[in-house]
Motif scaffolding. Structure first.
Motif, PDB file in Angstrom:
ATOM      1  N   GLU A 186       0.832  -1.200   0.000  1.00 38.62           N
ATOM      2  CA  GLU A 186       0.000   0.000   0.000  1.00 38.62           C
ATOM      3  C   GLU A 186       0.867   1.251   0.000  1.00 38.62           C
ATOM      4  OE1 GLU A 186      -2.274  -0.733   3.505  1.00 38.62           O
ATOM      5  OE2 GLU A 186      -3.981  -1.467   2.358  1.00 38.62           O
ATOM      6  N   LEU A 187       0.389   2.255  -0.678  1.00 40.20           N
ATOM      7  CA  LEU A 187       1.125   3.507  -0.772  1.00 40.20           C
ATOM      8  C   LEU A 187       1.115   4.227   0.586  1.00 40.20           C
ATOM      9  CD1 LEU A 187       2.401   5.688  -2.696  1.00 40.20           C
ATOM     10  CD2 LEU A 187       0.114   6.633  -2.858  1.00 40.20           C
ATOM     11  N   PRO A 188       2.292   4.593   1.118  1.00 39.56           N
ATOM     12  CA  PRO A 188       2.294   5.327   2.382  1.00 39.56           C
ATOM     13  C   PRO A 188       1.807   6.770   2.186  1.00 39.56           C
ATOM     14  CG  PRO A 188       4.490   4.436   1.859  1.00 39.56           C
ATOM     15  CD  PRO A 188       3.652   4.298   0.643  1.00 39.56           C
ATOM     16  N   VAL A 189       0.878   7.180   3.034  1.00 37.65           N
ATOM     17  CA  VAL A 189       0.371   8.556   3.010  1.00 37.65           C
ATOM     18  C   VAL A 189       0.495   9.119   4.423  1.00 37.65           C
ATOM     19  CG1 VAL A 189      -1.656  10.027   2.664  1.00 37.65           C
ATOM     20  CG2 VAL A 189      -1.241   8.116   1.119  1.00 37.65           C
ATOM     21  N   VAL A 190       1.128  10.291   4.529  1.00 37.62           N
ATOM     22  CA  VAL A 190       1.241  10.959   5.830  1.00 37.62           C
ATOM     23  C   VAL A 190       0.229  12.091   5.842  1.00 37.62           C
ATOM     24  CG1 VAL A 190       2.749  12.283   7.360  1.00 37.62           C
ATOM     25  CG2 VAL A 190       3.706  10.429   5.964  1.00 37.62           C
ATOM     26  N   PHE A 191      -0.649  12.099   6.852  1.00 39.18           N
ATOM     27  CA  PHE A 191      -1.561  13.235   6.976  1.00 39.18           C
ATOM     28  C   PHE A 191      -1.041  14.141   8.090  1.00 39.18           C
ATOM     29  CE2 PHE A 191      -5.275  15.236   9.078  1.00 39.18           C
ATOM     30  CZ  PHE A 191      -5.545  16.153   8.074  1.00 39.18           C
ATOM     31  N   ARG A 208      -7.506   2.249   1.743  1.00 32.80           N
ATOM     32  CA  ARG A 208      -6.851   2.215   0.435  1.00 32.80           C
ATOM     33  C   ARG A 208      -5.337   2.396   0.511  1.00 32.80           C
ATOM     34  NH1 ARG A 208     -10.637   3.926  -3.850  1.00 32.80           N
ATOM     35  NH2 ARG A 208     -12.658   4.158  -2.880  1.00 32.80           N
ATOM     36  N   VAL A 209      -4.865   3.075   1.556  1.00 29.61           N
ATOM     37  CA  VAL A 209      -3.433   3.405   1.639  1.00 29.61           C
ATOM     38  C   VAL A 209      -2.927   3.082   3.039  1.00 29.61           C
ATOM     39  CG1 VAL A 209      -3.649   5.293  -0.036  1.00 29.61           C
ATOM     40  CG2 VAL A 209      -3.892   5.781   2.393  1.00 29.61           C
ATOM     41  N   ALA A 210      -1.602   3.142   3.217  1.00 25.38           N
ATOM     42  CA  ALA A 210      -1.031   2.986   4.551  1.00 25.38           C
ATOM     43  C   ALA A 210      -0.951   4.384   5.160  1.00 25.38           C
ATOM     44  CB  ALA A 210       0.349   2.346   4.456  1.00 25.38           C
ATOM     45  N   LEU A 211      -1.975   4.735   5.938  1.00 27.10           N
ATOM     46  CA  LEU A 211      -2.113   6.111   6.422  1.00 27.10           C
ATOM     47  C   LEU A 211      -1.437   6.294   7.786  1.00 27.10           C
ATOM     48  CD1 LEU A 211      -3.546   8.901   5.898  1.00 27.10           C
ATOM     49  CD2 LEU A 211      -5.407   8.018   7.309  1.00 27.10           C
ATOM     50  N   SER A 212      -0.607   7.352   7.892  1.00 29.91           N
ATOM     51  CA  SER A 212      -0.050   7.735   9.199  1.00 29.91           C
ATOM     52  C   SER A 212      -0.492   9.155   9.482  1.00 29.91           C
ATOM     53  CB  SER A 212       1.482   7.750   9.170  1.00 29.91           C
ATOM     54  OG  SER A 212       1.975   6.561   8.683  1.00 29.91           O
ATOM     55  N   THR A 213      -0.986   9.396  10.670  1.00 26.91           N
ATOM     56  CA  THR A 213      -1.415  10.745  11.017  1.00 26.91           C
ATOM     57  C   THR A 213      -0.439  11.326  12.029  1.00 26.91           C
ATOM     58  OG1 THR A 213      -3.686  10.110  10.619  1.00 26.91           O
ATOM     59  CG2 THR A 213      -3.350  12.107  11.909  1.00 26.91           C
ATOM     60  N   VAL A 214       0.043  12.531  11.749  1.00 23.75           N
ATOM     61  CA  VAL A 214       1.004  13.203  12.642  1.00 23.75           C
ATOM     62  C   VAL A 214       0.479  14.623  12.909  1.00 23.75           C
ATOM     63  CG1 VAL A 214       2.989  11.898  11.780  1.00 23.75           C
ATOM     64  CG2 VAL A 214       2.437  14.094  10.744  1.00 23.75           C
ATOM     65  N   PRO A 215       1.043  15.309  13.928  1.00 22.16           N
ATOM     66  CA  PRO A 215       0.578  16.676  14.201  1.00 22.16           C
ATOM     67  C   PRO A 215       0.692  17.591  12.980  1.00 22.16           C
ATOM     68  CG  PRO A 215       1.895  15.872  16.017  1.00 22.16           C
ATOM     69  CD  PRO A 215       1.990  14.837  14.943  1.00 22.16           C
ATOM     70  N   ALA A 232       8.120  11.294  10.331  1.00 23.60           N
ATOM     71  CA  ALA A 232       7.249  10.238   9.783  1.00 23.60           C
ATOM     72  C   ALA A 232       7.717   9.839   8.387  1.00 23.60           C
ATOM     73  CB  ALA A 232       5.807  10.722   9.741  1.00 23.60           C
ATOM     74  N   ILE A 233       8.149  10.825   7.603  1.00 21.48           N
ATOM     75  CA  ILE A 233       8.628  10.526   6.246  1.00 21.48           C
ATOM     76  C   ILE A 233       9.878   9.643   6.322  1.00 21.48           C
ATOM     77  CG2 ILE A 233       9.621  11.533   4.157  1.00 21.48           C
ATOM     78  CD1 ILE A 233       7.762  14.000   4.720  1.00 21.48           C
ATOM     79  N   HIS A 234      10.800   9.982   7.218  1.00 25.72           N
ATOM     80  CA  HIS A 234      12.017   9.162   7.367  1.00 25.72           C
ATOM     81  C   HIS A 234      11.669   7.726   7.732  1.00 25.72           C
ATOM     82  CE1 HIS A 234      15.032  12.667   8.061  1.00 25.72           C
ATOM     83  NE2 HIS A 234      14.976  12.293   6.799  1.00 25.72           N
ATOM     84  N   GLU A 235      10.733   7.589   8.684  1.00 26.15           N
ATOM     85  CA  GLU A 235      10.367   6.259   9.153  1.00 26.15           C
ATOM     86  C   GLU A 235       9.725   5.430   8.026  1.00 26.15           C
ATOM     87  OE1 GLU A 235       7.499   5.093  12.654  1.00 26.15           O
ATOM     88  OE2 GLU A 235       8.946   6.645  13.225  1.00 26.15           O
ATOM     89  N   LEU A 236       8.815   6.069   7.302  1.00 28.81           N
ATOM     90  CA  LEU A 236       8.126   5.358   6.226  1.00 28.81           C
ATOM     91  C   LEU A 236       9.074   5.066   5.064  1.00 28.81           C
ATOM     92  CD1 LEU A 236       4.816   7.354   6.360  1.00 28.81           C
ATOM     93  CD2 LEU A 236       5.067   4.931   6.852  1.00 28.81           C
ATOM     94  N   PHE A 237      10.051   5.951   4.870  1.00 28.54           N
ATOM     95  CA  PHE A 237      11.052   5.732   3.816  1.00 28.54           C
ATOM     96  C   PHE A 237      11.747   4.401   4.073  1.00 28.54           C
ATOM     97  CE2 PHE A 237      15.543   6.587   2.373  1.00 28.54           C
ATOM     98  CZ  PHE A 237      15.276   6.565   1.027  1.00 28.54           C
ATOM     99  N   MET A 238      12.109   4.175   5.335  1.00 28.73           N
ATOM    100  CA  MET A 238      12.778   2.923   5.685  1.00 28.73           C
ATOM    101  C   MET A 238      11.828   1.738   5.563  1.00 28.73           C
ATOM    102  SD  MET A 238      15.836   3.395   6.408  1.00 28.73           S
ATOM    103  CE  MET A 238      16.097   1.782   7.090  1.00 28.73           C
ATOM    104  N   GLU A 239      10.649   1.881   6.179  1.00 25.02           N
ATOM    105  CA  GLU A 239       9.722   0.752   6.275  1.00 25.02           C
ATOM    106  C   GLU A 239       9.152   0.322   4.931  1.00 25.02           C
ATOM    107  OE1 GLU A 239       6.365   1.282   8.817  1.00 25.02           O
ATOM    108  OE2 GLU A 239       7.678   1.834  10.479  1.00 25.02           O
ATOM    109  N   HIS A 240       8.789   1.306   4.129  1.00 23.34           N
ATOM    110  CA  HIS A 240       8.051   0.987   2.904  1.00 23.34           C
ATOM    111  C   HIS A 240       8.914   1.070   1.654  1.00 23.34           C
ATOM    112  CE1 HIS A 240       3.927   0.784   4.532  1.00 23.34           C
ATOM    113  NE2 HIS A 240       4.495   1.502   5.474  1.00 23.34           N
ATOM    114  N   VAL A 241       9.601   2.219   1.499  1.00 28.57           N
ATOM    115  CA  VAL A 241      10.272   2.451   0.218  1.00 28.57           C
ATOM    116  C   VAL A 241      11.551   1.651   0.118  1.00 28.57           C
ATOM    117  CG1 VAL A 241      11.135   4.197  -1.349  1.00 28.57           C
ATOM    118  CG2 VAL A 241       9.269   4.757   0.207  1.00 28.57           C
TER     119      VAL A 241
END
Lengths: 606, 374
Positions: A186-191, A208-215, A232-241
């Motif tokens: 699933e595409l990571p999306v940061v809200f 539909r996506v791998a959603l992460s919500t941050v402040p 959050a972007i750094h974390e998802l970069f490692m986990e997903h990309v």
């Protein structure tokens, strides 16, 4: 842990080359011992980044004469003379981190979201906003075409209107975008938008996506809060990309700390220098595919030092070299070339470099052409940086009478070249320029620093590795950076003001730590290099003529100190705003040759 | 240190080549493993979701978003035709009747109670994938496509523009160092993959297009002509989707460069046979080179296309790929281990090449040669 570390291996997997450095602890601290490199192996037929890493480390092994590998693995911890205690890595291979960002208003949350993604080391493929001029179905079509690695969705201040944020989430859901790498995840999306809209966004997108919500990255109009989105972007970069890029799963098990996107690591170093020296810093990293610019300037609104990073995704010296020509135009490049060039021939040369990106200039003329292209790549990237490194737009400003007189407005560029203290260059074309003076003049010509500005280059292009190292061993990173990485070139003194060629514009008195003082009277149009004894610092006393400014105000003298540098002090009275070259080809070539001679730029006249 | 050179492009008389033929979205695979295919055989089919139209129902009706659903005339999930009424509401105490019509044919996909926005999905767009190259279905990728395997000549170019095509090979010039001129083109080249020698001009290329030539394969091409062909300066080298009426494959580089003898010999030997050609090139992140495939079963045992290139040794045939000796061919005669200064004053790993034309030797950075197949 850091007290026990005796040796460190650090790699940077670039789009073209994987670079490895070996750092060892000596009696007086950490020093760079050797460096190796090999082509990056993300692409076919290898499709495994660890092959390039092992090849680069093998070169370090051979050069240092001690084993670092245990078969197909990096040997950790160090045992006797074998292996290293710590291994870290950065990466921009495989196109780096490619993101799409969105906000509600292009110039406000859209711009904040862009800054958050760029600061995290991403390439921003597109910025979408409700007011970006595209109709909803056009946005949806674009979202479907893009295939980013990740999406950052922002918009609205906390407590503001939920409906507009929900609208963007609905468009995203309707587009159902797919991730670039690996169809099976699933595409990571940061809200990072209005907190009141989080539940609505989750109900639109959650399945539909791998959603992460941050402040919220813009909780109020007056405040940006980019940290949580960046993390959050750094974390998802490692986990997903990274986990889906060829060979990275294996590489991730080798490193002591998470692999960091290369530009994120360089940004860390630039921020640290600015904080340590308490001065404004501009850093540039020009690569084969992209050029990154980093800056730390004081916010005139009183918010303190502000860090900004931009990436020019298609300006670079190999893969993107052809795009430099497309954007600068052939004339833009030719204006820096001190000899006549056949247009058809030059076009073919540039394209041949693009299709065979790992070749190097062999003839002096070829080197001069590459350095001309570099000036334009840097200039264009810097223009893009100035446009994005701006104060927050839309905020209410408390104004006093002086603000009103100066007509200062929210959204003005933070980049103030007169306030710039240090300009640092990195990347193959600058770090590996055969003469350091070449790197210095390329940067002066491209950035046109004003007043007194110190210049430096990364000696062998290792800031990314030191950036990621600084997250786990700050002492080692700082020691190697000061002693082995940063090469002080000297300084540029450029008076600002209108003048007439041949008329006096400033006098400069230089007092080096070692050696006799010297005084230079400079006329408008003049360009001189004053060599100074290396090591230590030089005291400068600059007296501008009436109407000229060198940083203290028009006609006001300035006293300052700069590092002596390996090149010297450049007195640059060629003019700024605008800086112009003669229109006539013969006159232009004569001027370029005169400046090249002044800098002893090349072994012979070209 | 054998990795500091550019691996040469693959040019081989007999290789086993597999090409994935995937749908952009999941769909129906039409063939089974072992099926024989020609370039035109359709191997898989799907329907791309139709374009999306958004209709701000709440604004159109003048009602609160939360009440928009009550005004729908047809439920979510219904198919509608362009102009059909999809919602109706009365405002101003029933004095004003607002009606919203479907802006296109499609299906009502959703209606948001938060924004009052209705999503209308237009009819799906059919997409077919063909086999591209003659061969056999070696693998079925369920729901996604097939892998077509073929054996035959496999030649990679250095740069191309234009998409996939196929046709019989026709050599239109006398040799690898001849330029392809307009008079070399003939009516029988219609539908062919025309092989030139060292160079083709933009004008001749346009003439080839007029003749109905499907692809032109040539040693070199000028960037100034590429600009005319595309109507813009090519900035980033990601190509293959240009609609220029034919496919162009450059085998050596930009400028006038004789086609490598091996490439020329192979293509001229296979004259009249059907070649599949793709101009798709990507120089960064996912390197892809243009290619010419000429299937022929029953040749010598075929190595896989991904067979790795060996390193550089004394005697290895090479081509110089950068000025000042750009395009020249020779053999490696020395491989000094130590770094050596270039004219630029940079220190680099070098080799000494003895030129094939007997004009002597030159020292060249190892990064500036590519190894050619022996």
């Amino acid at each position: 842990m850091s007290g026990d570390i005796r040796s460190i291996l650090a790699t940077d997997c670039g789009s073209t080359t994987t670079k490895a450095i070996l750092i060892e602890r000596e009696a007086d601290g950490f020093r760079l011992k050797t460096r190796g490199e090999a082509p990056t192996t993300v692409e076919a037929p290898f499709e495994d980044v660890t092959r390039g890493v092992l090849n680069a480390v093998r070169e370090v092994e051979e050069l240092r004469g001690r084993p670092l590998l245990d078969g197909e693995r990096i040997r950790t911890p160090q045992q006797g003379e074998a292996g290293v205690d710590l291994y870290v890595s950065t990466s921009s291979a495989g196109g780096g981190l490619q993101m799409m960002v969105s906000g509600l208003v292009l110039q406000m949350t859209g711009e904040s979201a862009q800054r958050a993604a760029l600061g995290a080391g991403a390439i921003v493929m597109d910025v979408m906003a409700l007011n970006d001029g595209r109709r909803p179905h056009e946005k949806i079509r674009r979202l479907r075409q893009l295939r980013p690695d990740m999406i950052l969705l922002s918009g609205g201040t906390d407590g503001g209107d939920v409906r507009r944020v929900a609208e963007m989430a609905e468009l995203l859901a309707a587009a159902d975008p797919k991730a670039r790498l690996g169809a099976g995840y699933e595409l990571p999306v940061v809200f990072a938008g209005n907190r009141d809209a989080a539940a609505t966004v989750a109900s639109s997108l959650g399945s539909r996506v791998a959603l992460s919500t941050v402040p919220n990255l813009r909780p109020t109009l007056e405040r940006e809060n980019l940290g949580p989105a960046r993390d959050a972007i750094h974390e998802l970069f490692m986990e997903h990309v990274m986990a889906h890029a060829p060979g990275y799963k294996k590489l991730m098990t080798w490193t002591a700390v998470p692999i960091m996107p290369t530009p994120g690591a360089v940004g860390l170093i630039i921020e640290k220098i600015a904080r340590r020296d308490r001065r404004s810093v501009l850093g540039v990293d020009i690569g084969g595919a992209t050029t990154d610019i980093f800056s730390v300037f004081d916010d005139p609104g009183g918010a303190g030092p502000v860090f900004n990073r931009t990436v020019s995704a298609n300006l670079g010296m190999s893969y993107s070299i052809s795009n430099v020509m497309a954007e600068a135009g052939l004339d833009g490049i030719l204006r820096w070339v001190p000899f006549p060039v056949d247009e058809v021939e030059l076009r073919n040369r540039i394209k041949n470099k693009m299709i065979r990106p790992t070749t190097i200039p062999q003839s002096l003329e070829d080197l001069v052409l590459e350095q001309a292209i570099c000036r334009e790549a840097l200039r264009l990237s810097f223009e893009q940086h100035r446009a994005l490194a701006v104060g927050l737009k839309g905020r209410q400003q408390a104004r006093d009478i002086s603000d009103a007189l100066e007509q200062s407005a929210s959204g003005a560029s933070l980049v103030d070249l007169m306030a710039l203290g240090l300009l640092v260059g990195s990347g193959g074309v600058l770090s590996h320029a055969p003469r350091r003076a070449q790197a210095m003049l390329m940067m002066i010509d491209a950035f046109l620093p004003e007043g007194v500005t110190a210049l430096a280059v990364d000696s062998i292009f290792m800031t990314p590795q030191l950036g990621v190292l600084s997250t786990v061993h700050e002492e080692a990173a700082a020691q190697v950076f000061e002693r082995d990485c940063l090469v002080h070139l000297g300084a540029c003194v450029a008076p600002m003001g209108p003048g007439r060629a041949g008329h006096a514009c400033m006098s400069v008195e230089l007092t080096p730590e070692r050696g006799a003082p010297a005084r230079h009277a400079v006329t408008y149009g003049e360009f001189t290099l004053v060599p100074v004894p290396q090591g230590g610092r030089v005291r400068l006393e600059v007296r501008p003529e009436r109407g000229f400014d060198v940083g203290a105000g028009r006609g006001k003298p300035l006293q300052t100190e700069v590092e002596a540098g390996v090149v010297g002090i450049v007195l640059d009275a060629r003019g700024r705003r605008p800086f112009t070259l003669p229109e006539d080809a013969a006159a232009r070539i004569a001027k370029l040759r005169e400046w090249n001679r002044a800098m002893s730029l090349y072994p012979r006249e070209v | 240190m054998s990795h500091s050179y550019t691996p040469g492009l693959r040019v081989t008389a007999q290789a086993r080549v597999r090409r994935e033929r995937r749908l952009p979205l999941r769909g129906e695979v039409l063939l089974e493993r072992g099926a024989r295919v020609t370039p035109e055989t359709v191997v898989a089919r799907t329907e791309l979701p139709g374009n999306v139209q958004t209709v701000n129902l709440a604004a159109g009706l003048g009602v609160e978003p939360a009440r928009a659903a009550e005004a729908l005339l047809v439920p979510v999930g219904s198919a509608v035709r362009k102009g059909d009424g999809i919602a109706r509401a009365s405002t101003m105490f029933g004095l004003v009747q607002n009606r919203v019509e479907a802006p296109a044919d499609g299906v009502i996909e959703s209606l948001s109670p938060v924004t009052g926005q209705l999503i209308l999905r237009e009819p799906p767009i059919p997409v077919e994938v063909n086999a591209y190259v003659a061969g056999t279905v070696a693998e079925v990728l369920p729901g996604e496509g097939v892998v077509v395997e073929t054996e035959g000549a496999f030649l990679q170019g250095i740069f191309g523009v234009g998409g996939e095509t196929s046709g019989p090979i026709a050599c239109a010039v006398a040799g690898p160092d001849a330029e392809l001129r307009t008079p070399d083109l003939r009516a029988e080249h219609r539908g062919c993959v025309v092989v030139g020698g060292a160079w083709v001009s933009h004008d001749t290329l346009m003439q080839a297009r007029e003749f109905g030539v499907r692809a032109v394969v040539v040693g070199g091409f000028d960037d100034a002509d590429l600009r005319r062909l595309l109507g813009r300066d090519l900035g980033v080298a990601i190509t293959g989707s240009e609609e220029i009426g034919l496919t162009l494959v450059i085998t050596e580089g930009f400028g006038r460069i004789p086609m490598a003898a091996r490439t020329w010999d192979l293509l001229s030997e296979r004259q009249g046979e059907t070649a599949s050609v793709s101009g798709a090139t990507q120089i960064r992140a996912g390197v892809q080179r243009p290619e010419i495939l000429v299937p022929r079963a029953g040749g010598a045992p075929a190595p896989s296309e991904s067979a790795e290139d060996g390193g550089l040794d004394i005697g290895s045939p090479v081509r110089v790929i950068r000025a000042p000796h750009f395009g020249r061919l020779g053999k490696v005669c020395e491989l000094p281990a130590a770094l050596q200064p270039l004219e630029t004053e940079a220190l680099a790993r070098v080799l000494v090449v003895e030129f094939a034309d007997g004009s002597g030797r030159a020292t060249v950075p190892r990064a500036n040669v590519e190894r050619l197949a022996p």
